[in-house]
Design an enzyme around this catalytic site. Sequence first.
Site, mmCIF file in Angstrom:
data_model
loop_
_atom_site.group_PDB
_atom_site.id
_atom_site.type_symbol
_atom_site.label_atom_id
_atom_site.label_comp_id
_atom_site.label_asym_id
_atom_site.label_seq_id
_atom_site.Cartn_x
_atom_site.Cartn_y
_atom_site.Cartn_z
ATOM 1 N N TRP A 130 0.871 -1.187 0.000
ATOM 2 C CA TRP A 130 0.000 0.000 0.000
ATOM 3 C C TRP A 130 0.907 1.235 0.000
ATOM 4 O O TRP A 130 1.814 1.321 0.837
ATOM 5 C CB TRP A 130 -0.882 -0.050 1.261
ATOM 6 C CG TRP A 130 -1.788 1.120 1.466
ATOM 7 C CD1 TRP A 130 -2.637 1.683 0.547
ATOM 8 C CD2 TRP A 130 -1.964 1.866 2.675
ATOM 9 N NE1 TRP A 130 -3.326 2.720 1.115
ATOM 10 C CE2 TRP A 130 -2.933 2.858 2.418
ATOM 11 C CE3 TRP A 130 -1.408 1.788 3.955
ATOM 12 C CZ2 TRP A 130 -3.348 3.769 3.384
ATOM 13 C CZ3 TRP A 130 -1.829 2.694 4.916
ATOM 14 C CH2 TRP A 130 -2.782 3.673 4.634
ATOM 15 N N ASP A 211 -1.229 -6.163 8.968
ATOM 16 C CA ASP A 211 -2.190 -5.112 8.641
ATOM 17 C C ASP A 211 -3.383 -5.786 7.991
ATOM 18 O O ASP A 211 -3.257 -6.384 6.909
ATOM 19 C CB ASP A 211 -1.540 -4.108 7.676
ATOM 20 C CG ASP A 211 -2.487 -2.964 7.332
ATOM 21 O OD1 ASP A 211 -3.601 -2.894 7.903
ATOM 22 O OD2 ASP A 211 -2.112 -2.131 6.470
ATOM 23 N N LYS A 246 -13.608 -0.862 5.370
ATOM 24 C CA LYS A 246 -14.146 -1.571 4.211
ATOM 25 C C LYS A 246 -15.237 -2.558 4.611
ATOM 26 O O LYS A 246 -16.282 -2.612 3.988
ATOM 27 C CB LYS A 246 -13.039 -2.333 3.459
ATOM 28 C CG LYS A 246 -11.671 -1.692 3.512
ATOM 29 C CD LYS A 246 -11.470 -0.580 2.508
ATOM 30 C CE LYS A 246 -10.178 0.151 2.825
ATOM 31 N NZ LYS A 246 -9.680 0.980 1.773
#
Length: 397
Positions: A130, A211, A246
Site C-alpha cells: 500500500w 495489517d 471496508k
Amino acid sequence: MFENLKPVAIDPILGLMVAFKADNRAEKIDLGVGVYQDDRGRTPVMASVKEAESRLMKLETTKSYQGMAGDPDYNQRMMELLLGKDHSILSTGRVKSIQAPGGSGALRVGAEVIRRARPESKLWVGIPTWPNHIPLLGSAGFDIKQYPYYDMDARQVDTEKMMETLRQVPVGDLVLLHGCCHNPTGADLTNEQWDSIADLALERGFIPFIDTAYQGLGNGLDQDAYGMRMMAERLPEVIIASSCSKNFGLYRERTGSITFIAETSEQADIVVSQAMSTARSIYSMPPAHGALLVSMVLGDPQLRSQWETELEEVRLRIKSMRNLLCDSLENNAAGMDFSHIKRQNGMFSFLGITTPQLERLRTEFGIYIVSSTRINLAGVNSNNIKHLTQSLLTVLE
Ligand code: LMR
C-alpha cells in the site's frame, strides 16, 4: 517561517479521488481509491450499520470523553472478530486491543509502541505494498527494509524470493504482512505460506506486524483470518492493525484497532498502557461513533447476521466483477493475459498496462486508475463494463 516550506505532491490515491470528482464526463469510471461501490456506482451505508445508527441516536445519553482506549465493548468484540470467538489466546490475558482512528491510526500507534520497546528494530515491508505504508511507518522513525513479495511477470506471490529474504531477517526485527486481500496486488499468501512464515518467525525470532483491512472481502470472515489466528496461536508476539473502513463501510468514521499479543498477560498490560500513552501524545483518544456502531452490530444477533449477509454480498459482487472484466477482455481478444484478475482476492489487482496507456485511459476515456495500474474491481459494474472494455482495448491496440 512558512516561506521555508515547499509544496508537497498530493497523495497518489487520495489525489486521484479529487481529480475523479472534478471530472464532468458522464461516462467516467473510478477504479482508484479502495472504496466499495455497488452495481450503480454508489457507496451506500450498510443497512445493518444504518439500523445501529438509528438505535444509537435513541440510546446515546452523553458525548463525554471516552478515554484513550476507546470503547471497551468494541475492543473485546474486535478481538473476537479478528481471532475468532473461541481462540484459545482470548482467555490467557496475553492479547489486548485498543480502538484507533482507522487502520492508519492503528498502524501508527503500533509503530510508536514498537519504537518505544526496541528502537533499533527494523521493519521489513513486502514490495509492492500500500503506497502509504512506507511514509506512514517511516514517519514513526523506522528504518525500513524491503522484501520481494510479488512477481510481476508470473502475477503471483514470489514465494522463493520472499522466503529467501525473510530467512535473513535478524532477531527482533518486524515483518509487515497483509492479513488478506493484498493491497495493491490482490495476491494473497496461501495457508501453507503463512505456516512457513510462522516457522521462520519462530526460527529467526522476528515479529509479525499484520495489517488487516479487508477481513470478509476475500474468501470469508474466518478464511481471511487464517494467518493472524494461526500466528496468534503459535508465536510469542504478534501485532495486528485492523480497520473497519471496508468491511463495515465506515471509511470516514475512522474506526480501527491495534491489537497486541505478548508473551505474558503482565507484558500485554504494559504494552497496552504504552499504546494508550502513545494515543494521548498524538490525538488523546479515538472518535467514538464508528466503534459504537461496530460494537452494536457485532453484539446484536439480528444486526450481526444482517451485516454478515451484506458483507457476503459485497464479497461476491467483487468476485463477479473480477470474472466479468476478465471474460469481457478475453472474449474481445485483448492479446494480454488477464486471468490473474480472476484468481486474486479482495478489491485490487494490477492491470499490468503501460503508463502511457494508463494516461490515455484517464484523459481520453475518463477512467481513473492508480499509477501502479492497481484497479479497484468494485468500481466495475454492469453499466460501465462496455465502456471500460472498449477503452482498454483501444489503448491496448
Ligand atoms: C486505498 O488503498 O485505496 C485505501 O486504503 C484508501 C487509502 O487511504 O489509501
